[in-house]
Scaffold this motif. Sequence first.
Motif, PDB file in Angstrom:
ATOM      1  N   GLY A  54       5.073  67.864  35.401  1.00  0.00           N
ATOM      2  CA  GLY A  54       5.060  69.277  35.043  1.00  0.00           C
ATOM      3  C   GLY A  54       3.663  69.762  34.735  1.00  0.00           C
ATOM      4  O   GLY A  54       3.269  70.860  35.133  1.00  0.00           O
ATOM      5  N   TYR A  55       2.904  68.949  34.018  1.00  0.00           N
ATOM      6  CA  TYR A  55       1.519  69.302  33.697  1.00  0.00           C
ATOM      7  C   TYR A  55       0.725  69.548  34.981  1.00  0.00           C
ATOM      8  O   TYR A  55       0.012  70.543  35.103  1.00  0.00           O
ATOM      9  N   ASN A  56       0.854  68.644  35.934  1.00  0.00           N
ATOM     10  CA  ASN A  56       0.142  68.792  37.207  1.00  0.00           C
ATOM     11  C   ASN A  56       0.582  70.055  37.946  1.00  0.00           C
ATOM     12  O   ASN A  56      -0.240  70.744  38.553  1.00  0.00           O
ATOM     13  N   ILE A  57       1.859  70.354  37.899  1.00  0.00           N
ATOM     14  CA  ILE A  57       2.370  71.575  38.532  1.00  0.00           C
ATOM     15  C   ILE A  57       1.816  72.803  37.810  1.00  0.00           C
ATOM     16  O   ILE A  57       1.372  73.760  38.439  1.00  0.00           O
ATOM     17  N   GLY A  58       1.829  72.786  36.489  1.00  0.00           N
ATOM     18  CA  GLY A  58       1.371  73.923  35.700  1.00  0.00           C
ATOM     19  C   GLY A  58      -0.085  74.262  35.934  1.00  0.00           C
ATOM     20  O   GLY A  58      -0.460  75.439  35.957  1.00  0.00           O
ATOM     21  N   THR A  59      -0.913  73.233  36.122  1.00  0.00           N
ATOM     22  CA  THR A  59      -2.332  73.494  36.353  1.00  0.00           C
ATOM     23  C   THR A  59      -2.557  74.234  37.664  1.00  0.00           C
ATOM     24  O   THR A  59      -3.567  74.918  37.821  1.00  0.00           O
ATOM     25  N   GLN A 132      14.931  63.668  28.244  1.00  0.00           N
ATOM     26  CA  GLN A 132      14.591  65.099  28.183  1.00  0.00           C
ATOM     27  C   GLN A 132      14.589  65.581  29.629  1.00  0.00           C
ATOM     28  O   GLN A 132      13.550  65.647  30.277  1.00  0.00           O
ATOM     29  N   TYR A 133      15.763  65.927  30.127  1.00  0.00           N
ATOM     30  CA  TYR A 133      15.965  66.218  31.548  1.00  0.00           C
ATOM     31  C   TYR A 133      15.017  67.304  32.056  1.00  0.00           C
ATOM     32  O   TYR A 133      14.529  67.237  33.170  1.00  0.00           O
ATOM     33  N   CYS A 134      14.750  68.295  31.259  1.00  0.00           N
ATOM     34  CA  CYS A 134      13.904  69.424  31.680  1.00  0.00           C
ATOM     35  C   CYS A 134      12.465  69.286  31.211  1.00  0.00           C
ATOM     36  O   CYS A 134      11.736  70.277  31.106  1.00  0.00           O
ATOM     37  N   ASN A 135      12.031  68.077  30.917  1.00  0.00           N
ATOM     38  CA  ASN A 135      10.675  67.851  30.411  1.00  0.00           C
ATOM     39  C   ASN A 135       9.601  68.330  31.377  1.00  0.00           C
ATOM     40  O   ASN A 135       8.475  68.595  30.967  1.00  0.00           O
ATOM     41  N   VAL A 136       9.948  68.482  32.643  1.00  0.00           N
ATOM     42  CA  VAL A 136       8.978  69.016  33.596  1.00  0.00           C
ATOM     43  C   VAL A 136       8.552  70.428  33.176  1.00  0.00           C
ATOM     44  O   VAL A 136       7.392  70.804  33.336  1.00  0.00           O
ATOM     45  N   LEU A 137       9.461  71.204  32.581  1.00  0.00           N
ATOM     46  CA  LEU A 137       9.123  72.562  32.143  1.00  0.00           C
ATOM     47  C   LEU A 137       8.117  72.553  30.997  1.00  0.00           C
ATOM     48  O   LEU A 137       7.202  73.378  30.960  1.00  0.00           O
ATOM     49  N   SER A 138       8.274  71.629  30.066  1.00  0.00           N
ATOM     50  CA  SER A 138       7.310  71.555  28.965  1.00  0.00           C
ATOM     51  C   SER A 138       5.931  71.161  29.496  1.00  0.00           C
ATOM     52  O   SER A 138       4.910  71.668  29.041  1.00  0.00           O
ATOM     53  N   GLY A 139       5.901  70.295  30.491  1.00  0.00           N
ATOM     54  CA  GLY A 139       4.632  69.930  31.109  1.00  0.00           C
ATOM     55  C   GLY A 139       3.995  71.098  31.847  1.00  0.00           C
ATOM     56  O   GLY A 139       2.774  71.285  31.801  1.00  0.00           O
ATOM     57  N   VAL A 140       4.819  71.910  32.523  1.00  0.00           N
ATOM     58  CA  VAL A 140       4.302  73.089  33.227  1.00  0.00           C
ATOM     59  C   VAL A 140       3.648  74.047  32.233  1.00  0.00           C
ATOM     60  O   VAL A 140       2.533  74.535  32.469  1.00  0.00           O
ATOM     61  N   ILE A 141       4.305  74.299  31.118  1.00  0.00           N
ATOM     62  CA  ILE A 141       3.761  75.200  30.102  1.00  0.00           C
ATOM     63  C   ILE A 141       2.439  74.638  29.567  1.00  0.00           C
ATOM     64  O   ILE A 141       1.438  75.344  29.473  1.00  0.00           O
ATOM     65  N   ARG A 142       2.430  73.364  29.237  1.00  0.00           N
ATOM     66  CA  ARG A 142       1.230  72.724  28.700  1.00  0.00           C
ATOM     67  C   ARG A 142       0.078  72.784  29.703  1.00  0.00           C
ATOM     68  O   ARG A 142      -1.056  73.136  29.357  1.00  0.00           O
ATOM     69  N   GLY A 143       0.355  72.465  30.967  1.00  0.00           N
ATOM     70  CA  GLY A 143      -0.688  72.480  31.990  1.00  0.00           C
ATOM     71  C   GLY A 143      -1.224  73.874  32.268  1.00  0.00           C
ATOM     72  O   GLY A 143      -2.432  74.073  32.384  1.00  0.00           O
ATOM     73  N   ALA A 144      -0.332  74.855  32.355  1.00  0.00           N
ATOM     74  CA  ALA A 144      -0.766  76.227  32.626  1.00  0.00           C
ATOM     75  C   ALA A 144      -1.605  76.765  31.480  1.00  0.00           C
ATOM     76  O   ALA A 144      -2.646  77.394  31.702  1.00  0.00           O
ATOM     77  N   LEU A 145      -1.168  76.514  30.253  1.00  0.00           N
ATOM     78  CA  LEU A 145      -1.932  77.008  29.105  1.00  0.00           C
ATOM     79  C   LEU A 145      -3.290  76.324  28.991  1.00  0.00           C
ATOM     80  O   LEU A 145      -4.270  76.943  28.593  1.00  0.00           O
ATOM     81  N   GLU A 146      -3.357  75.057  29.352  1.00  0.00           N
ATOM     82  CA  GLU A 146      -4.643  74.367  29.300  1.00  0.00           C
ATOM     83  C   GLU A 146      -5.633  74.978  30.291  1.00  0.00           C
ATOM     84  O   GLU A 146      -6.823  75.052  30.023  1.00  0.00           O
ATOM     85  N   MET A 147      -5.136  75.473  31.420  1.00  0.00           N
ATOM     86  CA  MET A 147      -6.009  76.091  32.420  1.00  0.00           C
ATOM     87  C   MET A 147      -6.550  77.441  31.945  1.00  0.00           C
ATOM     88  O   MET A 147      -7.534  77.930  32.486  1.00  0.00           O
ATOM     89  N   VAL A 148      -5.921  78.030  30.952  1.00  0.00           N
ATOM     90  CA  VAL A 148      -6.443  79.280  30.375  1.00  0.00           C
ATOM     91  C   VAL A 148      -6.988  79.025  28.973  1.00  0.00           C
ATOM     92  O   VAL A 148      -6.936  79.868  28.093  1.00  0.00           O
ATOM     93  N   SER A 149      -7.490  77.809  28.770  1.00  0.00           N
ATOM     94  CA  SER A 149      -8.239  77.418  27.571  1.00  0.00           C
ATOM     95  C   SER A 149      -7.410  77.298  26.293  1.00  0.00           C
ATOM     96  O   SER A 149      -7.914  77.528  25.202  1.00  0.00           O
ATOM     97  N   MET A 150      -6.141  76.933  26.425  1.00  0.00           N
ATOM     98  CA  MET A 150      -5.295  76.738  25.243  1.00  0.00           C
ATOM     99  C   MET A 150      -4.662  75.354  25.297  1.00  0.00           C
ATOM    100  O   MET A 150      -3.812  75.091  26.147  1.00  0.00           O
ATOM    101  N   LYS A 151      -5.078  74.475  24.406  1.00  0.00           N
ATOM    102  CA  LYS A 151      -4.456  73.153  24.288  1.00  0.00           C
ATOM    103  C   LYS A 151      -3.198  73.317  23.444  1.00  0.00           C
ATOM    104  O   LYS A 151      -3.235  73.912  22.362  1.00  0.00           O
TER     105      LYS A 151
END
Length: 187
Positions: A54-59, A132-151
């Motif tokens: 999810g993180y990789n997708i979010g970025t 956590q079946y939908c854990n990909v969504l939490s990774g997407v949120i984390r990755g997308a926010l990191e790309m806009v400077s929010m850890k």
Amino acid sequence: MPPLTGPKSGDALFASVDRVNAELFTLTYGAMVRQLLTDLEEVEEVNKQLDQMGYNIGTRLVDEFLAKSNVSRCVDFKETADVIAKLGFKMFLGVTATVTNWDAEGTSCSFVLEDNPLVDFVELPDICQGLQYCNVLSGVIRGALEMVSMKTEVTWVRDMLRGDDAYEMRVKLTKQVPEEYPYKDDD
């Protein structure tokens, strides 16, 4: 170049994005989770792998979102959360989320989803209760926010697959990273 218009609504964004059939997407995601369970054998390892995927997708998704949504720069974490809930979820999943449970500092909130297309046709067996079946969504949120400077740290609080009344993700801003530019303009 034509002038930029204001941000599009969630419905307009959803209509403008190329989509695959929802059932195909849901079944493909389920097959991927099943394969991870077979390959990795440990539920906790599958959770980590889903988050990393999810993180990789979010970025990458954040670029498409910013290009198609015409959203201007958000001023703070609260505004960013509202944009994700109303536009981001609608654009990519066809659902909207509600932002609730803000802490006093405005650095932690919950995204509540009453509908989640990833879980159609899903029942977790007893041996997968820690999944956590939908854990990909939490990774997407984390990755997308990191790309806009929010850890951030993203955790699941409620899950309808476990009998809860909604899907709730807790998002905590841990660090606002200052933007760095690769070169100086004054040289």
